[in-house]
Every structure is written in C-alpha cells, then in structure tokens.
Design an enzyme around this catalytic site. Structure first.
Site, PDB file in Angstrom:
ATOM      1  N   ASP A   1      36.337  23.092 -24.592  1.00 27.61           N
ATOM      2  CA  ASP A   1      35.458  24.347 -26.031  1.00 27.61           C
ATOM      3  C   ASP A   1      35.999  25.141 -26.159  1.00 27.61           C
ATOM      4  O   ASP A   1      36.304  26.183 -24.728  1.00 27.61           O
ATOM      5  CB  ASP A   1      34.378  23.390 -26.254  1.00 27.61           C
ATOM      6  CG  ASP A   1      34.210  22.269 -26.843  1.00 27.61           C
ATOM      7  OD1 ASP A   1      34.808  21.647 -27.205  1.00 27.61           O
ATOM      8  OD2 ASP A   1      32.838  21.823 -26.849  1.00 27.61           O
TER       9      ASP A   1
ATOM     10  N   GLN B   1      17.854  15.936 -29.281  1.00 24.41           N
ATOM     11  CA  GLN B   1      18.872  15.351 -28.788  1.00 24.41           C
ATOM     12  C   GLN B   1      20.071  15.273 -29.847  1.00 24.41           C
ATOM     13  O   GLN B   1      20.736  15.556 -29.005  1.00 24.41           O
ATOM     14  CB  GLN B   1      18.681  14.362 -27.639  1.00 24.41           C
ATOM     15  CG  GLN B   1      19.322  14.742 -26.161  1.00 24.41           C
ATOM     16  CD  GLN B   1      19.653  13.218 -25.783  1.00 24.41           C
ATOM     17  OE1 GLN B   1      18.522  12.293 -25.645  1.00 24.41           O
ATOM     18  NE2 GLN B   1      20.243  12.385 -24.966  1.00 24.41           N
TER      19      GLN B   1
ATOM     20  N   GLU C   1      26.497  10.721 -14.503  1.00 32.91           N
ATOM     21  CA  GLU C   1      26.865  12.406 -14.214  1.00 32.91           C
ATOM     22  C   GLU C   1      25.716  13.664 -14.597  1.00 32.91           C
ATOM     23  O   GLU C   1      24.735  12.779 -15.388  1.00 32.91           O
ATOM     24  CB  GLU C   1      27.274  12.914 -16.015  1.00 32.91           C
ATOM     25  CG  GLU C   1      27.652  14.154 -16.144  1.00 32.91           C
ATOM     26  CD  GLU C   1      29.211  14.288 -17.457  1.00 32.91           C
ATOM     27  OE1 GLU C   1      29.661  13.191 -17.386  1.00 32.91           O
ATOM     28  OE2 GLU C   1      28.835  14.446 -18.226  1.00 32.91           O
TER      29      GLU C   1
ATOM     30  N   ALA D   1      32.480  25.635 -19.804  1.00 34.33           N
ATOM     31  CA  ALA D   1      33.861  25.942 -20.164  1.00 34.33           C
ATOM     32  C   ALA D   1      34.245  27.292 -19.954  1.00 34.33           C
ATOM     33  O   ALA D   1      34.771  27.944 -20.016  1.00 34.33           O
ATOM     34  CB  ALA D   1      34.491  25.608 -21.404  1.00 34.33           C
TER      35      ALA D   1
ATOM     36  N   TYR E   1      37.947  10.620 -27.099  1.00 32.02           N
ATOM     37  CA  TYR E   1      37.811  10.446 -27.812  1.00 32.02           C
ATOM     38  C   TYR E   1      38.283   9.051 -28.954  1.00 32.02           C
ATOM     39  O   TYR E   1      38.779   9.464 -30.029  1.00 32.02           O
ATOM     40  CB  TYR E   1      37.714  11.491 -28.961  1.00 32.02           C
ATOM     41  CG  TYR E   1      38.037  13.004 -28.206  1.00 32.02           C
ATOM     42  CD1 TYR E   1      36.794  13.582 -27.959  1.00 32.02           C
ATOM     43  CD2 TYR E   1      39.250  13.498 -27.023  1.00 32.02           C
ATOM     44  CE1 TYR E   1      36.598  14.293 -27.041  1.00 32.02           C
ATOM     45  CE2 TYR E   1      38.940  14.932 -26.611  1.00 32.02           C
ATOM     46  CZ  TYR E   1      37.818  15.183 -26.266  1.00 32.02           C
ATOM     47  OH  TYR E   1      37.367  15.855 -25.171  1.00 32.02           O
TER      48      TYR E   1
ATOM     49  N   THR F   1      29.526  18.134 -14.117  1.00 32.63           N
ATOM     50  CA  THR F   1      30.401  18.728 -15.887  1.00 32.63           C
ATOM     51  C   THR F   1      30.634  20.740 -15.007  1.00 32.63           C
ATOM     52  O   THR F   1      30.762  20.036 -13.253  1.00 32.63           O
ATOM     53  CB  THR F   1      29.555  18.978 -16.343  1.00 32.63           C
ATOM     54  OG1 THR F   1      28.121  20.280 -16.523  1.00 32.63           O
ATOM     55  CG2 THR F   1      28.890  17.238 -17.199  1.00 32.63           C
TER      56      THR F   1
ATOM     57  N   HIS G   1      39.305  13.509 -31.797  1.00 31.65           N
ATOM     58  CA  HIS G   1      39.127  14.110 -30.917  1.00 31.65           C
ATOM     59  C   HIS G   1      38.855  15.969 -32.643  1.00 31.65           C
ATOM     60  O   HIS G   1      39.710  15.583 -33.925  1.00 31.65           O
ATOM     61  CB  HIS G   1      40.392  15.657 -30.301  1.00 31.65           C
ATOM     62  CG  HIS G   1      39.203  16.604 -29.632  1.00 31.65           C
ATOM     63  ND1 HIS G   1      39.948  17.946 -30.284  1.00 31.65           N
ATOM     64  CD2 HIS G   1      38.624  17.082 -28.768  1.00 31.65           C
ATOM     65  CE1 HIS G   1      39.266  19.571 -29.909  1.00 31.65           C
ATOM     66  NE2 HIS G   1      38.273  18.135 -29.052  1.00 31.65           N
TER      67      HIS G   1
ATOM     68  N   GLN H   1      34.298  10.098 -24.091  1.00 33.84           N
ATOM     69  CA  GLN H   1      33.369  11.059 -25.640  1.00 33.84           C
ATOM     70  C   GLN H   1      32.405  10.057 -25.990  1.00 33.84           C
ATOM     71  O   GLN H   1      32.993   8.421 -25.689  1.00 33.84           O
ATOM     72  CB  GLN H   1      34.156  11.240 -26.970  1.00 33.84           C
ATOM     73  CG  GLN H   1      32.621  11.895 -27.634  1.00 33.84           C
ATOM     74  CD  GLN H   1      32.308  13.841 -26.551  1.00 33.84           C
ATOM     75  OE1 GLN H   1      31.681  13.369 -26.031  1.00 33.84           O
ATOM     76  NE2 GLN H   1      32.816  14.590 -27.101  1.00 33.84           N
TER      77      GLN H   1
END
Ligand code: FAD
Length: 292
Positions: free
Chosen positions: A109, A215, A17, A51, A148, A48, A152, A179
């Site tokens: 989100d 992170q 990704e 949002a 998830y 990605t 979630h 996830q």
C-alpha cells in the site's frame, strides 16, 4: 520446496499466514505462535512484509525458522513501493542466501505521506516491477502475486484490474493468492472472468476467519470486501460475546472452505494472523475432509 509443486493435490489442503513482530520484544511470541501453526503441518506458511518498513525487518527471520526448524515450505512476502532498488536487491539477495524458494511479490500500500509524491521518480511503481526484478535475480524463484475478486480499490474497473493481473502472470508469476472475501460467489465470478482472460496459473483463495467484532471494521477497511447479510447477522448476534463471536467466525470460515472444496478448489490459504488456536480449530473442523 516450490509452492507451485504443492498445488497439484486432489484433496483439500490448507496453508496458513503469519505476520512478523513490530519489534524485537515481540519476536519470541510470534516465533512460538508460528511453531504451533507449523505443528499442524499446513501445505505451506506465508510470512507478510510491512510496506512502509514497519514489520519488514523480521519477515526473513520468521520465514527461515519455519523452513529450517519446522520443515514447512515457506512463502516470504516482499513489497517494493517506496523502497529503493538497492534495498529491494539486498532483500532479494538475503532471500536467496536463506535458501527460500518462494516469494510473494507485492507492490504494498502507498504510505499516506507518499500519496502526493511524484511517482515517476520511484524505482518501483507496481508489483510487476518486483516480479521482473525477482526473475532477473533468479529464474528459479517460485513467485506468487495478489489478486482482488472485488477489484483493487485503486482500479478504475475490473477489466483493467484483470488486464494488470494478466501482465503480472506474463512477467513470471507462478500462482496467485486472493484478497479475503466473505461471499464465495464473488470468487467464482472472478475465476470465470480471469480464466476467460487467459490466466491459467493456480489461484489460491484467501479466507479470513473473523473472530472478534473489532476485526470486522478493520478487515473491511483494508480489503474493501462486501459483507453478505448472513455475515452481518452473525456479527450483530454474537459481536458482544467474544467467545461466541470467535466460534461463529470460525464456523463461517469453515463453511466457506467446505463450499470452495465442494466446487473443486483444493488449495485454500487461511489468514490465520498468528492465532494457532484459530488455525487449529479450522483444521479440526475439517479433519475428515483433510484426512488429518
Ligand atoms: P499491483 O499489482 O501493483 O496493483 C496495484 C494497483 O495498480 C491495482 O489497482 C492494479 O490494477 C494497478 N496496476 C498494476 N499494474 C499497473 C500498471 N502497469 N499500470 C497502471 N496500473 C497498474 N501488503 C503488505 O504491505 N505486505 C504484505 O505482506 C501483503 N500481503 C498481501 C497478500 C495478499 C494475498 C494480498 C491480496 C494483499 C497483500 N498485501 C500486502 C496488500 C497489497 O500490498 C495491497 O493490496 C497493495 O495496494 C497492492 O499490491 P499489489 O501487489 O496487488 O499491487
């Protein structure tokens, strides 16, 4: 190339990704990281989408480059919450025009400033609304959605969350990506439950290599993932030594992938986050298993 057709392999296969730059000035560095990752010949690469509109502008440019310049199958993410129908439809048209077959359909989100808004007026409330929109725009889109293993954060319970996942699949979702998680047993339990609920489409586990201590907090806040003691000890021991932490984090992710494959999971998505060196190291750790 449709991703659903890439998931029938018997040997382990990795996808990676990347995320797009926030502004024009970051474009070249993301492009070059993307190119380095593409050279590893992953089964596909995903890009990605922000949002709140943050990094959404460059998703398609990066996705198009991956497909056209490097010939790697590409998955463009798209979110719908807080977007108008007009914007989403325009984006879908752009995806079609770019010749991209695969879309990851996400709600996104809820931006904090919209949390108290009256949602009944929104054009899109859930990812399923976007899945339906995509199907209507082009039957042939290969559509992915999110799931998830640890529920979630907005769900009341796992049963309800799995019910909503079933609905997304029924609406036309071809495959599901999870996830991140740091304890594979959570995934195995989750897979058992969703298969029991009647979900038969492929599920691609998402593995996040944690390569620095800062992170950790961010990843856990974003995902709400459980951190096993084994992982906590690793961060305690190596967190203050960046090179050692990176090596240990990559080893932990590699170990998770080996365990997944030992349990017959042949497709794993790596949240490589524009870090070609991390993607490359994971791949070389697994070279004999991958046959690369
Ligand atoms: P949904 O499937 O809509 O679910 C959201 C919540 O609503 C869940 O609690 C669900 O149980 C519930 N729900 C669903 N349908 C209904 C319904 N009909 N009625 C009542 N409740 C319902 N975010 C980005 O901004 N950009 C990205 O590129 C991105 N990529 C991601 C990739 C993966 C693999 C994952 C796991 C997450 C990604 N995210 C991304 C984060 C994602 O947008 C958030 O987790 C978001 O909060 C939920 O998105 P969703 O598509 O899962 O939502």
């Amino acid at each position: 190339m449709k991703i659903i057709n890439l998931l029938k392999n018997e040997k382990l296969s990795l996808s990676f990704e990347v995320f797009p730059p926030k502004s024009e000035s970051g474009f070249e560095s993301v492009k070059s990281a993307t190119e380095e990752i593409a050279k590893l010949r992953p089964s596909f690469m995903s890009v990605t989408y922000g949002a709140g509109g943050g990094t959404s502008k460059y998703t398609l440019d990066i996705a198009k480059n991956i497909k056209e310049l490097y010939g790697v199958p590409t998955l463009a993410h798209l979110t719908c919450v807080s977007s108008t129908r007009e914007t989403v439809r325009r984006k879908i048209e752009e995806i079609k025009k770019a010749g991209l077959d695969n879309v990851m359909a996400l709600r996104g989100d809820i931006p904090p400033h919209l949390e108290t808004e009256d949602r009944s007026k929104w054009d899109y409330k859930y990812a399923i609304d976007l899945i339906r929109e995509l199907k209507e725009a082009d039957e042939n889109f290969c559509i992915g959605c999110a799931c998830y293993p640890e529920i979630h954060p907005e769900s009341v319970n796992q049963k309800e969350d799995i019910k909503r996942l079933c609905e997304k699949v029924q609406a036309g979702c071809d495959f599901i990506t999870t996830q991140m998680f740091f304890d594979n047993n959570l995934l195995y339990n989750f897979l058992y439950k969703i298969r029991e609920a009647g979900i038969t489409v492929p599920v691609i586990p998402g593995i996040m290599p944690i390569t620095n201590a800062n992170q950790v907090e961010r990843a856990l806040k974003l995902s709400g993932s459980f951190m096993p003691q084994r992982f906590k000890s690793l961060v305690d021991k190596f967190g203050s030594d960046s090179a050692a932490m990176k090596q240990a984090g990559i080893a932990y992710a590699t170990d998770q992938i080996i365990d997944l494959y030992a349990n017959n999971i042949t497709n794993v998505h790596v949240y490589s986050m524009n870090k070609p060196d991390v993607a490359q190291k994971i791949q070389s750790n697994l070279s004999d298993i991958l046959g690369k």
